[in-house]
Design an enzyme around this catalytic site. Structure first.
Site, short mmCIF file in Angstrom:
data_model
loop_
_atom_site.label_atom_id
_atom_site.label_comp_id
_atom_site.label_asym_id
_atom_site.label_seq_id
_atom_site.Cartn_x
_atom_site.Cartn_y
_atom_site.Cartn_z
N SER A 121 -17.91 19.32 3.19
CA SER A 121 -18.93 19.57 3.11
C SER A 121 -19.74 18.20 2.62
O SER A 121 -21.08 18.39 2.55
CB SER A 121 -19.28 20.78 1.87
OG SER A 121 -18.34 20.66 1.00
N HIS A 142 -18.88 22.03 9.97
CA HIS A 142 -19.20 22.55 8.90
C HIS A 142 -19.64 23.91 8.80
O HIS A 142 -20.70 24.51 9.13
CB HIS A 142 -20.33 21.51 8.11
CG HIS A 142 -20.75 21.84 6.76
ND1 HIS A 142 -21.94 21.93 6.18
CD2 HIS A 142 -19.88 22.17 5.76
CE1 HIS A 142 -21.73 22.16 4.93
NE2 HIS A 142 -20.57 22.50 4.77
N GLU A 154 -22.80 23.42 11.23
CA GLU A 154 -23.42 22.04 11.46
C GLU A 154 -22.41 21.27 12.23
O GLU A 154 -21.04 21.41 11.59
CB GLU A 154 -23.93 21.47 10.22
CG GLU A 154 -24.90 22.05 9.59
CD GLU A 154 -25.19 21.46 7.84
OE1 GLU A 154 -26.20 21.48 7.47
OE2 GLU A 154 -24.21 20.66 7.39
N ASN A 192 -27.66 20.84 3.37
CA ASN A 192 -27.67 20.44 1.85
C ASN A 192 -28.35 19.21 1.52
O ASN A 192 -28.77 18.97 0.45
CB ASN A 192 -26.13 20.05 1.56
CG ASN A 192 -25.42 21.30 1.44
OD1 ASN A 192 -25.70 22.26 0.91
ND2 ASN A 192 -24.02 21.07 1.47
#
Ligand SMILES: NC(=O)c1ccc[n+]([C@@H]2O[C@H](COP(=O)([O-])OP(=O)(O)OC[C@H]3O[C@@H](n4cnc5c(N)ncnc54)[C@H](O)[C@@H]3O)[C@@H](O)[C@H]2O)c1
Length: 503
Positions: A121, A142, A154, A192
């Site tokens: 991540s 991800h 992702e 993120n």
């Protein structure tokens, strides 16, 4: 891609490995689990089997499917047992050298056409792939926790990832019932990275003493349309986990002030107040602990009328609500005005990037996702503001059926500054080739549950709304944190495409 009967290897069988293995298994693949700690792959297989049993109990899987899935799942004693895999997904410790070593070992075992994927991540996919002899077949996949429930994946291409490998990974995620988005290998990938201001701006409002966590959370939920406020959400995620992501993105961008972590959150982490799991975070948790109430203004008289000057922009829909509440709306053509004038002569203006102290007779109100649906609206006024103006402003929103939270002076207030910064990062990411506008909107809605994708939000708010707000904020806080990106400038001020234009 990887046909359903091809073997999928999962290495690292903790939280994420188990979730990913379950997804592949339910999609029909034989799955082999490997973990460095002896016995752990077996325990993981048992845990997955128990979860499948629960799916059967809940009627989400047939008993026959359950038996067949169970028969396809097996722990492996050695990495060598993954030799026939068409795809191996890694979910081991989040450390570069550990992951690199694992992929070196895997390359000695698997066939040349085996797709290799990392669930990292925060590490760079390019950096992990640097250890491989054939980095072209290496990609980031991800997943979000819990992987069986959350649809977003992702698909991260490192600089050496082949287009065919990325496409295979994308198609595999899709075949597994997930919603993949393609993104480039940059700090925080997509979700993120773009989500950072949601937390940072809420914490900034708190650190500036403008409002307490309960009030900020209530405004983000009831006005902003977010499912949870930043304080309650980070208590759920874990302050240590959330802060680690923030720090890693901030470090990844060479300590760019736009991603700077929060001192208040640092103190929580240092104190061990990690959130729900610790019984204490921003809030206290316990059997007889009550959640603090948000600030809610006492009932006030509604004004008899309001005068509208100019176009209220994103708050335009308020006019119909005001009329519905039986308050007269007098419209005046004003070229420069975008405000409501109250009977006291004071004004009510949608949060922009200016501070209340600049205008004694102006009360600001915060942005709402949808003023009709909002159950709360925040107001901000200077300390020495005209009391009558504030009372009338409170009374006006209460007459529309809203709870009103009065916060301190905070340019851009709560929702407006948060949304403007998220929009800025989204446009910046598009301009830098991180992902397409469509994928960014999908990712933010599915990955962090935003009520609207940032690009769609920016369209609704008007072409240069976010730029104008951030530009004003930047003037008042020139640290660079609010400096609008070049991408947002281009988006906001690009000339409209001319008809018949080829461009
Ligand atoms: N937990 C999350 O919310 C989340 C979400 C997305 C991505 N991730 C990423 O997924 C990965 C795993 O996270 P997790 O939360 O499942 O961790 P975890 O601690 O629950 O599990 C990690 C597992 O990997 C095993 N392991 C460690 N080194 C190994 C090695 N060299 N070879 C084989 N097995 C090894 C450990 O024994 C453990 O069982 C990390 O890269 C993390 O960043 C986590």
């Amino acid at each position: 891609m990887t046909a359903h009967d091809r073997l999928v290897g999962v290495v690292g069988t903790g939280t994420m490995g188990q979730g990913i293995a379950q997804v592949a298994l339910v999609a029909g693949h034989p799955v082999r689990l490997y973990d460095a700690v002896p016995g752990r792959a077996r325990t993981a297989a048992d845990a997955i089997a128990a979860r499948l049993d629960r799916l059967v109990e809940k009627g989400r899987m047939s008993a026959e499917e359950r038996v067949a899935a169970g028969a396809r799942l097996a722990p492996a004693q050695t990495l060598g047992e993954l030799a026939d895999a068409a795809l191996v997904v890694e979910a081991v410790l989040e450390e570069l050298d550990v992951k690199q070593q694992l992929f070196r070992d895997l390359e000695d075992v698997v066939a040349q056409d085996c797709l290799l994927a990392t669930n990292t991540s925060s590490l760079s996919v390019t950096a992990i792939g640097g250890a491989l002899r054939l980095p072209g077949r290496f990609v980031g996949l991800h997943f979000f926790n819990p992987a069986p429930l959350l649809p977003l994946v992702e698909v991260v291409s490192g600089s050496a990832t082949d287009v065919t490998a990325a496409t295979r990974a994308y198609e595999t995620a899709r075949a597994w019932g997930k919603t993949p988005v393609a993104c480039a290998d940059t700090p925080g990938f997509l979700v993120n990275r773009i989500a950072r201001p949601f937390y940072a701006e809420a914490f900034a409002v708190y650190e500036d003493q403008a409002a307490d966590p309960a009030t900020i959370d209530a405004v983000l939920r009831e006005s902003g349309g977010f499912k949870m406020g930043a304080f309650e959400l980070t208590d759920l995620i874990g302050q240590d986990v959330n802060e680690a992501v923030t720090r890693s993105v901030w470090e990844g961008f060479f300590q760019d002030v736009k991603f700077r972590p929060s001192l208040a959150q640092r103190r929580l982490v240092e104190a061990g107040h990690l959130g729900r799991k610790a019984g204490q975070g921003w809030y206290a948790y316990g059997d007889d602990t009550e959640r603090p109430e948000p600030h809610t203004a006492a009932p006030a008289e509604k004004p008899a009328y309001v005068v509208v000057e100019g176009d209220l922009g994103p708050a335009r829909e308020l006019l119909a609500l005001i009329r519905d509440a039986g308050i007269e709306v007098r419209e005046e053509d004003e070229d420069n005005g975008t405000r409501l004038v109250l009977p006291s002569g004071g004004q009510l203006a949608l949060a922009d990037g200016q501070t209340s102290i600049e205008y004694r007779d102006v009360v600001y109100f915060d942005l709402a996702l949808d003023y009709r649906a909002a159950t709360r609206v925040a107001l901000s006024a200077a300390k020495d503001a005209d009391r009558r103006t504030l009372e009338e402003a409170v009374g006006l929103f209460q007459a529309l059926g809203k709870d009103v939270s009065v916060i301190g002076d905070m340019p851009g207030m709560i929702v407006a500054r948060t949304v403007a910064r998220i929009i800025d990062l989204a446009h910046d990411a598009v301009a830098k080739g991180v992902a397409t506008e469509e994928d960014i909107d999908i990712a933010m809605r599915l990955g962090v549950n935003y009520p609207l994708g940032p690009i769609e939000w920016s369209r609704r708010l008007g072409k240069n709304w976010a730029y104008a707000l951030l530009d004003d904020l930047h003037l008042r806080d020139p640290s660079g944190r609010y400096a609008p990106s070049l991408a947002l400038y281009r988006h906001s001020y690009a000339p409209e495409k001319r008809e018949g234009s080829q461009q």
